[in-house]
Design a protein around this motif. Structure first.
Motif, PDB file in Angstrom:
ATOM      1  N   LEU A 196       0.826  -1.202   0.000  1.00  0.00           N
ATOM      2  CA  LEU A 196       0.000   0.000   0.000  1.00  0.00           C
ATOM      3  C   LEU A 196       0.865   1.259   0.000  1.00  0.00           C
ATOM      4  O   LEU A 196       0.545   2.242  -0.690  1.00  0.00           O
ATOM      5  CB  LEU A 196      -0.928   0.001   1.215  1.00  0.00           C
ATOM      6  CG  LEU A 196      -1.953  -1.134   1.284  1.00  0.00           C
ATOM      7  CD1 LEU A 196      -2.806  -0.998   2.543  1.00  0.00           C
ATOM      8  CD2 LEU A 196      -2.827  -1.154   0.043  1.00  0.00           C
ATOM      9  N   ALA A 197       1.946   1.242   0.766  1.00  0.00           N
ATOM     10  CA  ALA A 197       2.832   2.403   0.807  1.00  0.00           C
ATOM     11  C   ALA A 197       3.498   2.625  -0.548  1.00  0.00           C
ATOM     12  O   ALA A 197       3.561   3.756  -1.047  1.00  0.00           O
ATOM     13  CB  ALA A 197       3.890   2.214   1.895  1.00  0.00           C
ATOM     14  N   PHE A 198       3.995   1.542  -1.143  1.00  0.00           N
ATOM     15  CA  PHE A 198       4.592   1.664  -2.480  1.00  0.00           C
ATOM     16  C   PHE A 198       3.572   2.215  -3.477  1.00  0.00           C
ATOM     17  O   PHE A 198       3.871   3.110  -4.283  1.00  0.00           O
ATOM     18  CB  PHE A 198       5.084   0.299  -2.966  1.00  0.00           C
ATOM     19  CG  PHE A 198       6.409  -0.126  -2.398  1.00  0.00           C
ATOM     20  CD1 PHE A 198       7.544   0.656  -2.553  1.00  0.00           C
ATOM     21  CD2 PHE A 198       6.535  -1.331  -1.720  1.00  0.00           C
ATOM     22  CE1 PHE A 198       8.764   0.259  -2.045  1.00  0.00           C
ATOM     23  CE2 PHE A 198       7.755  -1.741  -1.191  1.00  0.00           C
ATOM     24  CZ  PHE A 198       8.876  -0.942  -1.357  1.00  0.00           C
ATOM     25  N   SER A 199       2.354   1.675  -3.430  1.00  0.00           N
ATOM     26  CA  SER A 199       1.326   2.084  -4.380  1.00  0.00           C
ATOM     27  C   SER A 199       0.936   3.548  -4.201  1.00  0.00           C
ATOM     28  O   SER A 199       0.789   4.293  -5.182  1.00  0.00           O
ATOM     29  CB  SER A 199       0.096   1.190  -4.218  1.00  0.00           C
ATOM     30  OG  SER A 199      -0.934   1.586  -5.095  1.00  0.00           O
ATOM     31  N   LEU A 200       0.771   3.975  -2.942  1.00  0.00           N
ATOM     32  CA  LEU A 200       0.374   5.358  -2.689  1.00  0.00           C
ATOM     33  C   LEU A 200       1.435   6.337  -3.184  1.00  0.00           C
ATOM     34  O   LEU A 200       1.118   7.324  -3.875  1.00  0.00           O
ATOM     35  CB  LEU A 200       0.132   5.558  -1.193  1.00  0.00           C
ATOM     36  CG  LEU A 200      -0.219   6.993  -0.764  1.00  0.00           C
ATOM     37  CD1 LEU A 200      -1.478   7.471  -1.464  1.00  0.00           C
ATOM     38  CD2 LEU A 200      -0.369   7.076   0.749  1.00  0.00           C
ATOM     39  N   VAL A 201       2.684   6.093  -2.852  1.00  0.00           N
ATOM     40  CA  VAL A 201       3.747   7.012  -3.275  1.00  0.00           C
ATOM     41  C   VAL A 201       3.878   7.016  -4.794  1.00  0.00           C
ATOM     42  O   VAL A 201       4.037   8.074  -5.416  1.00  0.00           O
ATOM     43  CB  VAL A 201       5.081   6.630  -2.607  1.00  0.00           C
ATOM     44  CG1 VAL A 201       6.216   7.505  -3.151  1.00  0.00           C
ATOM     45  CG2 VAL A 201       4.991   6.803  -1.096  1.00  0.00           C
ATOM     46  N   ASP A 202       3.797   5.829  -5.406  1.00  0.00           N
ATOM     47  CA  ASP A 202       3.905   5.759  -6.866  1.00  0.00           C
ATOM     48  C   ASP A 202       2.752   6.488  -7.540  1.00  0.00           C
ATOM     49  O   ASP A 202       2.938   7.203  -8.528  1.00  0.00           O
ATOM     50  CB  ASP A 202       3.928   4.293  -7.305  1.00  0.00           C
ATOM     51  CG  ASP A 202       4.091   4.142  -8.810  1.00  0.00           C
ATOM     52  OD1 ASP A 202       5.108   4.630  -9.357  1.00  0.00           O
ATOM     53  OD2 ASP A 202       3.191   3.558  -9.454  1.00  0.00           O
TER      54      ASP A 202
END
Length: 316
Positions: A196-202
């Motif tokens: 989720l963190a990777f997806s949000l920042v991306d």
């Protein structure tokens, strides 16, 4: 530990492997701590920093001499490493790992050994940081953190006890669970949050006004997305290794997020307050579970999760 180790071999001197080697050496739990890494500069730095006593010039020879072999390599590299080490390991040598997924490690071991060695005890320390490499190693990294061991029915009980005692000597709180349950739990509590963190920042990085978004981000955004600075290759491997459990968690989260979106869209105050209240209560309960650990958030009564069994110290 009652039985002092003569030689510990740590294969992979990254953050976790380096911290394990440094902790064992600092506490004098082995006569020799030998390190091996595909990058010889990491070994040389490990020697300079006092993380290890020796650099393994010959991996096979070092493995043949070791009483304990710690595999601290990416999960996808474990099977090839086991194939290399299998012919030289002594009977009774403790073999363990630190991988974030366990079923793929066990399946790799079964393909290599056929019947898994009785002294093979898969493990996973629930500790880490965004920094990597032996320079980031910390002898206190595992103190008040959980280490999960996932032995199989055929695993020698004395091997589990010896490894548990070693981790406890490093300050860790040692638990046991099945490999399957480990992967389900970690998919929910570690792998999904990272995804989720990777997806949000991306996603936000693709916004036209992303400079303003990141410039004015508040503490909540920084806290949540901190883990997006983790090693992309490692998380790529974890996603593949724990695919089914992670997909199940993503589907559950997607369903919950869709319910929340609908409530916002419809102005459904009752549903919104219900979700937020339940989440707050659950978060406060979670805080009590962390009491007394390195993740402690506020004073509360100590409690164990129902998904794992504590491993008693020697003599209990």
């Amino acid at each position: 530990m009652s039985d002092r180790l003569k030689c510990v071999l740590v294969v992979g001197l990254g953050l976790i492997g380096g911290s394990f080697a440094r902790a064992v050496k600092m506490r004098g739990l082995a006569d020799r701590v030998v390190g091996y890494d595909l990058n010889p500069q990491e070994c040389q730095l490990g020697l300079q920093l006092g993380v290890i006593d020796e650099q393994a010039e010959d991996l096979l020879q070092a493995a043949a001499e070791a009483d304990l072999v710690m595999l601290a390599v990416p999960v996808k590299a474990t099977e090839a490493l086991l194939e290399t080490l299998a012919p030289v390991l002594k009977p009774g040598t403790l073999l363990t790992d630190v991988g974030s997924t366990k079923m793929n490690i066990i399946e790799a071991g079964q393909r290599v050994f056929g019947n898994l060695p009785a002294c093979f005890v898969p493990g996973h320390p629930i500790a880490g940081a965004e920094k990597s490499g032996v320079q980031a190693s910390n002898a206190h990294l595992f103190e008040r953190h959980k280490v999960i061991l996932t032995p199989l029915p055929e695993t020698d009980a004395s091997a589990v006890s010896r490894l548990a005692s070693l981790w406890q000597a490093l300050g860790a709180d040692v638990l046991q669970m099945t490999p399957q349950r480990h992967d389900e739990v970690l998919a929910a509590t570690s792998h999904l949050p990272h995804i989720l963190a990777f997806s949000l920042v991306d996603t936000l990085a693709h916004e036209e006004q992303n400079k303003d978004i990141f410039r004015y981000a508040a503490g909540g955004f920084r806290d949540f997305t901190r883990i997006a600075a983790s090693d992309p290759v490692m998380w790529h491997d974890i996603c593949q290794a724990n695919r089914d459990a992670l997909l199940s968690q993503i589907d559950q989260f997607t369903t919950g997020l869709a319910r929340l979106r609908e409530a916002i869209d419809q102005g459904d105050s009752q549903t919104l307050l219900g979700i937020f209240t339940r989440a707050r209560v659950a978060r406060e309960y979670f805080s009590t579970l962390l009491s007394g650990t390195a993740y402690e958030l506020k004073p509360a009564a100590r409690s164990e999760t129902p998904t794992a069994e504590p491993v008693p110290s020697q003599g209990e």
